[in-house]
Design an enzyme around this catalytic site. Structure first.
Site, PDB file in Angstrom:
ATOM      1  N   GLY A   5       0.826  -1.207   0.000  1.00 49.16           N
ATOM      2  CA  GLY A   5       0.000   0.000   0.000  1.00 49.16           C
ATOM      3  C   GLY A   5       0.856   1.250   0.000  1.00 49.16           C
ATOM      4  N   ASN A   6       0.251   2.377   0.299  1.00 48.25           N
ATOM      5  CA  ASN A   6       1.008   3.633   0.353  1.00 48.25           C
ATOM      6  C   ASN A   6       0.383   4.572   1.379  1.00 48.25           C
ATOM      7  OD1 ASN A   6      -1.025   5.452  -1.075  1.00 48.25           O
ATOM      8  ND2 ASN A   6      -0.721   3.840  -2.615  1.00 48.25           N
ATOM      9  N   ARG A   7       0.976   5.733   1.559  1.00 51.00           N
ATOM     10  CA  ARG A   7       0.593   6.645   2.650  1.00 51.00           C
ATOM     11  C   ARG A   7      -0.544   7.603   2.314  1.00 51.00           C
ATOM     12  NH1 ARG A   7       4.414   6.170   6.637  1.00 51.00           N
ATOM     13  NH2 ARG A   7       6.525   5.582   5.956  1.00 51.00           N
ATOM     14  N   SER A   8      -1.175   7.440   1.173  1.00 51.72           N
ATOM     15  CA  SER A   8      -2.243   8.381   0.814  1.00 51.72           C
ATOM     16  C   SER A   8      -3.391   8.334   1.823  1.00 51.72           C
ATOM     17  CB  SER A   8      -2.771   8.037  -0.579  1.00 51.72           C
ATOM     18  OG  SER A   8      -3.935   8.795  -0.849  1.00 51.72           O
TER      19      SER A   8
END
Ligand code: CTP
Ligand code: CA
Length: 230
Positions: free
Chosen positions: A33-36
């Site tokens: 995933g990512n930090r958005s």
């Protein structure tokens, strides 16, 4: 126009907005995933609805509430492939697409059916990743005259040069460049400092402001572009 039709700069328009981060499964319990946080895209969806547009808001993983406006239809997705499908389904009838989602560039090549077990003596786990589809680029290639395609550029360095290249390579009408580096970066923050890039124009640096204010100003820019047809 009927008396019940919404008023505002985008009345009668259809806008598709993507927000949040995609998740690419590794196995049933793990993902990349990512930090958005989804804040920027959700603010844009809300601003477009406030301007009278009918909005399809396609979200991956977000950490803030979704808009509850009757003008907003919420669609939930997980992977980049899901997001591509949802964007393609909704873009055909849309006047504009805003890709604010943080989309995975690579996904695990093989997704394990069962949880991958830790094994004694195995100090390394190498994961093979394969490229995902560039949704913005794919969709921009098929856009009809009059449809607007807006991308974001998330950079930690050389913001303008990298964003300019994205504007050209992706075939977007507009790129919103923002820094995602360090504590003043866009990820998770309530505020954002963006630079707008459009073909044939000088980059336009906006002051640092609330994401809701960036969203309102971006919606105004879109409305003007739609009116002038450029
Ligand atoms: N994007 C997309 N599909 C992908 C990757 C990105 O549609 N598979 C979109 C994003 O939603 C954003 C724009 O492309 O609007 C730019 O994303 P960004 O991650 O900044 O750029 P990339 O082209 O992916 O390049 P890099 O990550 O190497 O900077
Ligand atoms: Ca990327």
């Amino acid at each position: 126009q009927s008396l019940l039709a919404p008023a505002g700069q985008l009345a009668g328009k259809r806008v598709v907005v993507t927000a949040g981060g995609t998740r690419e499964p590794i196995d049933p319990v793990r993902f990349i995933g990512n930090r958005s946080s989804g804040k920027m895209g959700i603010a844009i969806a809300a601003a477009a609805a406030a301007a009278g547009a009918r909005v399809t808001l396609i979200t991956g993983q977000v950490s803030v509430p979704l808009p509850t406006s009757p003008l907003v239809t919420n669609v939930r997705v997980e992977t980049t492939e899901d997001l591509l499908g949802a964007v393609q389904d909704s873009f055909a009838a849309a006047d504009a697409l805003v890709m604010a989602a943080a989309v995975a560039d690579y996904r695990p090549q093989n997704v394990a059916n069962q949880k991958v077990k830790k094994r004694a003596g195995q100090a390394k786990w190498q994961l093979d990743l394969t490229e995902t589809t560039d949704i913005l680029k794919t969709v921009a290639r098929h856009k009809r005259p009059g449809q607007l395609v807006v991308g974001f550029a998330a950079e930690t360095q050389q913001l303008l040069a990298n964003a300019q290249r994205k504007l050209e390579e992706k075939g977007a009408d507009l790129i919103v460049a923002n820094s995602v580096a360090g504590s003043r970066g866009a990820f998770g923050s309530e505020e954002n400092q963006v630079t707008l890039l459009q073909t044939g124009r000088q980059p336009e640096q906006w002051p640092r402001m609330k994401k809701t204010a960036v969203a309102a100003k971006l919606v105004e820019t879109l409305a003007e572009k739609m009116k002038s047809g450029d």
